[in-house]
Design an enzyme around this catalytic site. Structure first.
Site, PDB file in Angstrom:
ATOM      1  N   GLU A  30       0.849  -1.239  -0.032  1.00  0.00           N
ATOM      2  CA  GLU A  30      -0.126   0.012   0.064  1.00  0.00           C
ATOM      3  C   GLU A  30       0.774   1.344   0.116  1.00  0.00           C
ATOM      4  O   GLU A  30       1.764   1.482   0.744  1.00  0.00           O
ATOM      5  CB  GLU A  30      -0.957   0.016   1.216  1.00  0.00           C
ATOM      6  CG  GLU A  30      -1.750   1.332   1.442  1.00  0.00           C
ATOM      7  CD  GLU A  30      -2.703   1.240   2.474  1.00  0.00           C
ATOM      8  OE1 GLU A  30      -2.394   0.555   3.411  1.00  0.00           O
ATOM      9  OE2 GLU A  30      -3.733   2.081   2.613  1.00  0.00           O
ATOM     10  N   CYS A 242      -6.893   3.160   0.756  1.00  0.00           N
ATOM     11  CA  CYS A 242      -7.828   4.083   0.899  1.00  0.00           C
ATOM     12  C   CYS A 242      -7.411   5.033  -0.531  1.00  0.00           C
ATOM     13  O   CYS A 242      -7.926   5.769  -0.948  1.00  0.00           O
ATOM     14  CB  CYS A 242      -8.069   4.942   2.052  1.00  0.00           C
ATOM     15  SG  CYS A 242      -8.633   4.092   3.113  1.00  0.00           S
ATOM     16  N   GLU A 367     -13.032  -1.653   0.894  1.00  0.00           N
ATOM     17  CA  GLU A 367     -13.670  -1.505   1.897  1.00  0.00           C
ATOM     18  C   GLU A 367     -14.486  -0.436   1.794  1.00  0.00           C
ATOM     19  O   GLU A 367     -14.889   0.549   2.671  1.00  0.00           O
ATOM     20  CB  GLU A 367     -12.888  -1.243   3.071  1.00  0.00           C
ATOM     21  CG  GLU A 367     -11.730  -0.110   3.247  1.00  0.00           C
ATOM     22  CD  GLU A 367     -10.992  -0.032   4.373  1.00  0.00           C
ATOM     23  OE1 GLU A 367     -10.821   0.976   5.000  1.00  0.00           O
ATOM     24  OE2 GLU A 367     -10.528  -1.062   4.950  1.00  0.00           O
TER      25      GLU A 367
HETATM   26  O1  AHR Z   1      -3.904   0.106   5.689  1.00  0.00           O
HETATM   27  C1  AHR Z   1      -4.242   1.395   6.060  1.00  0.00           C
HETATM   28  C2  AHR Z   1      -5.553   1.580   5.705  1.00  0.00           C
HETATM   29  O2  AHR Z   1      -6.810   0.781   6.371  1.00  0.00           O
HETATM   30  C3  AHR Z   1      -5.974   1.335   4.376  1.00  0.00           C
HETATM   31  O3  AHR Z   1      -5.591   2.429   3.487  1.00  0.00           O
HETATM   32  C4  AHR Z   1      -7.474   1.189   4.318  1.00  0.00           C
HETATM   33  O4  AHR Z   1      -7.895   0.187   3.395  1.00  0.00           O
HETATM   34  C5  AHR Z   1      -7.726   0.601   5.733  1.00  0.00           C
HETATM   35  O5  AHR Z   1      -8.833   1.546   6.083  1.00  0.00           O
END
Ligand code: AHR
Length: 797
Positions: A30, A242, A367
């Site tokens: 991420e 996110c 999510e």
């Molecule tokens: O991993 C951190 C955040 O946690 C991510 O961006 C999101 O998908 C989740 O809320």
């Protein structure tokens, strides 16, 4: 060992392998905590295209991370211009006018130019390493110039390496050079300067070490990439999080959602974008590089695309305009898998990879919460399945482990036959212990669980070991759990958005956490099929019951709240205590006192008078770090949460969509017992959660066979303070008689629960491998307190 010793006998049936473990354990890259720019992506120049903007971060400006350099009697006038850039998508470039001094100077005497400081901390320069410089230059005065390039130590002001670029007197030209470093520095910087009067435009000033991971151009930082390679992940989810869906619907907007087509092609032509974690992303690490990196580390790629809906800001693509978003998904599959004659396969081939990448999975959404997503998901699903029936499509189950939005995700996934559904949760270790059996009841015929983000709050050995016990639950339920990856993966210590993280780094060092080593053992020794284990275990289960006794408090979150008609009823006796109404200001709370009963009902009326984010009822408050709460409104005033704080760590136990209307009076009733918390609003049952006790079993275990490696794998987690004396037996019911092992390895991590790794002790908590005696495939072993052990057993043919 004394009378109360813990003992275990584990009989592993090797003759009847169960379900496939598939791609169970992988990683999630991420772009958070500067994991890409300033992290895995090996670019050393920060703000190489002068595109930093306050949209990315309030402190940013086009000259961020750049400084003027003036030595001797030359002066530099610098500005950022946009009139005639070489790349319209990245319109800013640096204009530098060097004046003062005489018409021609020696480099050693006077210099004027600019210096890039790199990412926070400075650049890592290694003696003997070659650095690849690229730079676009236009001679604004139409004259040829010698542009002096230096690698310097910014703390000592010493030169570490240098070169010159002979700049022609014409329009934009890309120059490239190699700089050899003669000294080491962790605080390096890059200087570009003239030693004479002149006027230049400069853009895309880039510096990479020659030795990136596998020596790739535009490649990855070697030490960080090697840590991922060593994990042997089965898949890699990317690029968020996110980041994927938090942004404008306009792909050309600076703050657009993550749109993969912006991230391919020559790097200097990729538009700079805001990263929603409050920084800038060059997109230099784009989808081509992600796919290639997956291939390089042997992980299946698992890209995540936005579903035409930003749940953070409620930006929604009308269904009639969803076409281009769906086309993006189809084109991505063609980019990854199409042959080089297809439109997007050709783009991939042009970038240097004519062979397909072999994409198997695609995730739509991350999510998302709300109907807007679930109305849109089926359009993606249908289009993908029609054109690419073999691609596995992943739906999403909200950021919550339970509740209305979570259920909405699941029913949508069932309805549209999603192959997998992405669950996310970050919880206290106690939650993971209490929910060890979460997936036991999940059905094989349902979409498979993709546990796409999870972590217990912390990087201690205790956190990691609890995660290991939970992972045994995932492995045991591979019929229902298809994929799982810890999150987040990386954090640059200078730019922390989120903790815990699996790997921490600065500009020159990295250390893997205990959580990393647990993941590594599970990936390295996942096996291809599960084996059944018959276990006889004696020893105590440590059970912690939920304590609901304690203080009750009423709070405003960021709002002024009026509470009235307040009462607490002891459910056992029916006796009610009444309290006078009151008003609490923003962030204030009022205690109703402490209550000694464990089953009770809290009732009140609550009205938001001013402010945002509604109100909160806390109960069972033992002390500041341990309590339950019901929050009405929450972060975006969209949620009703039942949560628990355990030793200072938050766990959202369940959630429901809920908006607090200012000025409206809500009748609240919360029924609390050690087994369940139920919330009613205005007489209607609204949200309810069954509470589980925290249990530490005497031993957690699991087994698998690695058909490729030809070995049997047995894992055991001892979360107790005492050792466990064990007898391990491999048996084959199809061929009774003793089995023989020609080689047995035991990989073990054992440490004190509070132990962490750090830069100075990067492997304090890490596996130790021992060879055990070969012979009968049954052996005794003592599982150390607080340990994870993985046996690899190669049998005699
Ligand atoms: O991993 C951190 C955040 O946690 C991510 O961006 C999101 O998908 C989740 O809320």
């Amino acid at each position: 060992m004394g009378e109360k010793e813990n003992r275990a006998r584990l009989e592993v049936e090797v003759g009847n392998p169960k379900e496939s473990l598939g791609d169970l354990f992988g990683i999630f890259f991420e772009d958070i905590n500067h994991a890409a720019d300033g992290g895995l992506y090996a670019e050393m120049v920060q703000n190489r295209s002068f595109e930093f903007d306050p949209v990315d971060h309030p402190d940013y400006h086009a000259l961020y991370a750049w400084e003027k350099v003036e030595l001797g009697d030359l002066r530099a006038e610098i500005s950022v211009e946009t009139q005639s850039p070489f790349c319209a998508k990245n319109p800013h470039y640096l204009h530098i006018k060097v004046c003062g001094g005489s018409a021609v100077r020696q480099a050693a005497e006077s210099l004027a130019g600019i210096c890039n400081l790199g990412f926070r901390g400075g650049m890592e320069i290694k003696k003997g390493e070659a650095y690849l410089l690229a730079c676009y230059v236009r001679a604004e005065d139409k004259k040829p110039h010698r542009l002096h390039i230096f690698l310097k130590d910014s703390a000592k002001n010493t030169v570490l390496g240098s070169t010159v670029l002979d700049v022609a007197g014409g329009g934009w030209i890309k120059y490239e050079a190699v700089i050899e470093a003669g000294e080491d520095s962790h605080t390096g910087c890059l200087v570009l300067a003239l030693s004479e009067q002149g006027e230049l435009a400069l853009d895309f000033i880039s510096l990479f070490p020659k030795h990136t991971f596998l020596g790739r151009r535009n490649g990855m930082r070697k030490d960080l990439a090697e840590l991922l390679l060593a994990l042997k992940p089965k898949f890699m989810r990317f690029p968020g999080g996110c980041l994927v869906h938090d942004g404008s619907l306009d792909e050309n907007a600076r703050n657009s959602m993550y749109r993969w087509k912006n991230t391919i092609g020559p790097v200097e032509y990729r538009p700079a974008r805001r990263n929603n974690w409050n920084y800038n992303q060059t997109l230099g690490l784009g989808f081509f590089e992600y796919f290639q990196f997956c291939e390089d580390i042997g992980a299946k790629p698992l890209p995540v695309l936005p579903g035409g809906y930003d749940p953070h800001h409620q930006r929604i693509v009308p269904i009639s305009e969803l076409g281009p978003w769906i086309q993006d998904a189809l084109d991505l599959i063609e980019f990854a898998n199409g042959d080089a004659t297809t439109r997007w396969g050709q783009e991939r081939a042009k970038m240097g990879h004519p062979a397909p990448f072999g994409l198997e999975y695609i995730a739509i959404g991350n999510e998302e919460v709300g109907d807007a997503f679930f109305e849109r998901y089926p359009y993606f699903h249908k289009a993908i399945k029609e054109k690419y029936p073999q691609i596995k499509v992943i739906n999403t189950a909200s950021p919550f482990c339970a509740g209305s939005e979570y259920e909405k995700g699941w029913s949508n996934a069932r309805k549209y036959h999603s192959d997998l559904i992405d669950e996310h949760y970050y919880m206290a270790p106690e939650w993971f212990l209490a929910h060890h059996h979460r997936y036991d009841a999940f059905l094989e015929e349902d979409p498979k669980v993709f546990l796409g983000e999870y972590a217990s709050w912390g990087n201690t050995w205790w956190n990691a070991l609890v995660e290991a016990s939970y992972m045994l639950g995932l492995e045991r339920n591979a019929k229902a759990v298809g994929l799982a990856c810890y999150a987040p993966l990386f954090a640059n210590v200078s730019y922390v958005n989120w903790r815990p993280d699996m790997i921490w780094f600065d500009q020159y060092r990295a250390y893997a956490t205990p959580n990393y080593y647990v993941q590594k053992l599970f990936m390295d020794f996942q096996g291809t099929r599960r084996l059944a284990v018959d276990a006889q275990i004696s020893g105590e289960r440590a059970v912690t019951e939920n304590r609901m006794e304690g203080e009750i408090r009423l709070k405003g979150d960021m709002a002024k709240i009026q509470f009235s008609e307040i009462a607490v009823e002891d459910a056992a006796t029916g006796k009610k205590q009444f309290f006078d109404g009151f008003v609490v200001g923003q962030g204030e709370e009022k205690s109703l006192g402490s209550f000694g009963f464990s089953h009770y009902v809290i009732s009140c009326k609550a009205k938001e008078l001013e402010g945002v984010r509604g109100f909160v009822v806390q109960f069972g408050v033992q002390e500041e770090n341990n309590y339950f709460q019901v929050g009405f409104g929450g972060w975006q005033n969209l949620d009703l949460f039942i949560s628990q704080r355990i030793n200072g760590r938050g766990c959202d136990l369940t959630q429901r969509w809920f908006e607090v209307e200012r000025g409206r009076e809500y009748g609240i009733c919360i029924d609390v017992s050690p087994e369940r918390i139920s919330v009613a609003v205005d007489g209607e049952e609204f949200l309810s959660v069954a509470l589980k006790e925290t249990v530490v079993e005497p031993l957690y275990y699991g087994a698998s066979v690695d058909e490729k490696e030809g070995c049997v794998i047995v894992k055991a987690v001892n979360l107790q303070k005492e050792e466990v004396g064990a007898e391990l037996v491999l048996k084959n019911d199809n061929a009774p008689g003793a089995l023989f092992a020609r080689r047995v390895l035991a990989h073990t991590i054992a440490a004190a629960p509070e132990q962490e790794n750090d830069f100075d002790h990067p492997a304090k908590v890490s596996p130790v491998t021992k060879e055990l005696a070969a012979g009968r495939a049954s052996w005794t072993y003592t599982f150390a307190p607080m340990s994870l052990t993985v046996f690899q057993v190669w049998m005699e043919a």
